[in-house]
Design an enzyme around this catalytic site. Structure first.
Site, short mmCIF file in Angstrom:
data_model
loop_
_atom_site.label_atom_id
_atom_site.label_comp_id
_atom_site.label_asym_id
_atom_site.label_seq_id
_atom_site.Cartn_x
_atom_site.Cartn_y
_atom_site.Cartn_z
CG HIS A 1 -0.33 -0.26 2.56
ND1 HIS A 1 0.77 0.82 3.10
CD2 HIS A 1 -0.29 -1.26 3.44
CE1 HIS A 1 1.26 0.24 4.28
NE2 HIS A 1 0.55 -1.12 4.35
CG HIS B 1 4.17 -1.75 1.87
ND1 HIS B 1 2.97 -2.25 2.02
CD2 HIS B 1 4.91 -2.41 2.84
CE1 HIS B 1 2.75 -3.07 2.98
NE2 HIS B 1 3.98 -3.24 3.51
N GLY C 1 8.94 1.04 8.32
CA GLY C 1 8.06 2.06 8.57
C GLY C 1 8.12 2.03 10.28
CB VAL D 1 1.94 6.40 5.11
CG1 VAL D 1 0.85 7.07 4.03
CG2 VAL D 1 3.20 6.66 4.45
CB SER E 1 -1.02 -5.56 4.52
OG SER E 1 -0.10 -5.19 3.89
NE ARG E 2 -1.76 -9.25 10.20
CZ ARG E 2 -0.70 -9.38 10.59
NH1 ARG E 2 0.30 -8.39 10.75
NH2 ARG E 2 -0.16 -10.63 10.36
#
Ligand code: PAF
Length: 281
Positions: free
Chosen positions: A34, A37, A147, A176, A186-187
C-alpha cells in the site's frame, strides 16, 4: 522490473550492480503493498542507485493461531506499485527457498522483545529478526527501510544491527495514514465497512493521549487511561495493550521525563491493529 525467486538470483544481480559501483537499498515487506510501503520504496530510490523490494510472507513470524494462511497476497499489484515507486527488483521467494527442511538457526534479540507485541506474540520477533538477517545477507544492501508503524520491530532491528555489527544503515520512515487518520496496513483489508469506520478510534485515542502530554501531563498511568477510555468508547474495539515505554530500551515508564513511545494494539472485530506515537522531551 525484474522478479526473482531465489537467493542465488538476487546475489547474482546485486553483484553485477555493485561491480558497476551502484549502491543498493532494501525494502523488506510481506507484500500486499500500500502507500505506506510505497513511501519506503520512494525514499529508498531517492537514496540508492538500485532498490530491491522483498515480498515474502514469513511463516516463522506467525503464531499457530495467527493469520499466516489468510494473509493477503497480490504479486501483480505489488509489481505495479514497486515499479511506479522506483523499485528495480522484487525478491519473492517461496518458504522453501528461504527455509530448508532442517533449518535450525535463529536470531533472538532479548529484553526489547519481552513487552508490547513481543509479550502477545511469542516467537514473533525471533522470526522477524531471523528473516531480516537472512534478507540482509542475501541482498547485502547499504541501507534498509522500515516503517515507524511497527515501532517495536524498528527498535528491535536497530538494536540487532548495532549489537551484531551488521553493515546496514536502518532508515526509519514515518507512518502513512488514510485521510481519516487510520494507519495504512495490509491488515486493514480484513475490516468490514462498519469495522473500518470504528478503526479510526485508534488514531483518535492516541491524539487524545498526545494532547494530554503536550499540555503537560507527565503521569504515564493518567495518559494511558485517557487512551483506554477513548478506545473503550468504541463498542467494536477490544484493547490488547496500551503501553508507554522508553523509546530506546522499550521499558515501561511511570513518570514521563525522557523520549517515550506510546504504543497500542487493539482488536477491531477479529482484526488486530497497531498504532503509536513518539514524544520527545
Ligand atoms: O514488517 C514486515 O512487513 C515484516 O515484519 C518484515 C520486516 C518484512 C519481516 O518479515
Amino acid at each position: 522490473m525484474k522478479i526473482v525467486n531465489t537467493p542465488e538470483e538476487v546475489r547474482k544481480q546485486v553483484a553485477l550492480w555493485k561491480k558497476e559501483g551502484f549502491s543498493v537499498g532494501l525494502v523488506p515487506t510481506m507484500g500486499f503493498l500500500h502507500e505506506g510501503h510505497g513511501s519506503l520504496i520512494k525514499k529508498a530510490s531517492e537514496e540508492n542507485d538500485k532498490v530491491v523490494v522483498s515480498v515474502f510472507v514469513n511463516p516463522i513470524q506467525f503464531g499457530p493461531s495467527e493469520d499466516l494462511a489468510s494473509y493477503p497476497r497480490d504479486l501483480k499489484h505489488d509489481t505495479e506499485l514497486v515499479s511506479e515507486c522506483g523499485g528495480d527488483m522484487i525478491f519473492s521467494p517461496s518458504p522453501s527457498d528461504m527455509y530448508c527442511e532442517d533449518f535450525c538457526s535463529f536470531v533472538d534479540v532479548e529484553n526489547l522483545t519481552s513487552g508490547l507485541c513481543g509479550a502477545k506474540r511469542p516467537g514473533h520477533f525471533r522470526g522477524v529478526c531471523t528473516v531480516v538477517t537472512k534478507l540482509f545477507n542475501i541482498v547485502q544492501p547499504e541501507r534498509a527501510y522500515f516503517g515507524q508503524k511497527d515501532a517495536q520491530q524498528l527498535a528491535v532491528i536497530k538494536r540487532m544491527v548495532r549489537d551484531l555489527n551488521v553493515p546496514v544503515t536502518i532508515v526509519p520512515c514515518p507512518i502513512v495514514r488514510e485521510a481519516d487518520g487510520l494507519a495504512k496496513s495490509s491488515r486493514n483489508t480484513y475490516l468490514s465497512s462498519e469495522e473500518r469506520k470504528a478503526a479510526v478510534i485508534l488514531n483518535k485515542s492516541l491524539k487524545k493521549g498526545l494532547a494530554a502530554l503536550t499540555s503537560g501531563e507527565r503521569n504515564a498511568e493518567v495518559v494511558k487511561n485517557i487512551i483506554k477510555d477513548t478506545l473503550n468508547s468504541e463498542p467494536l474495539a477490544k484493547i490488547d495493550y496500551v503501553e508507554i515505554v522508553d523509546s530506546s530500551a522499550l521499558a515501561p515508564v511511570t513518570n514521563i521525563n525522557s523520549s517515550i513511545l506510546t504504543a497500542i494494539a487493539v482488536y477491531i472485530g477479529k482484526t488486530r491493529l497497531i498504532d503509536n506515537f513518539t514524544f520527545n522531551l
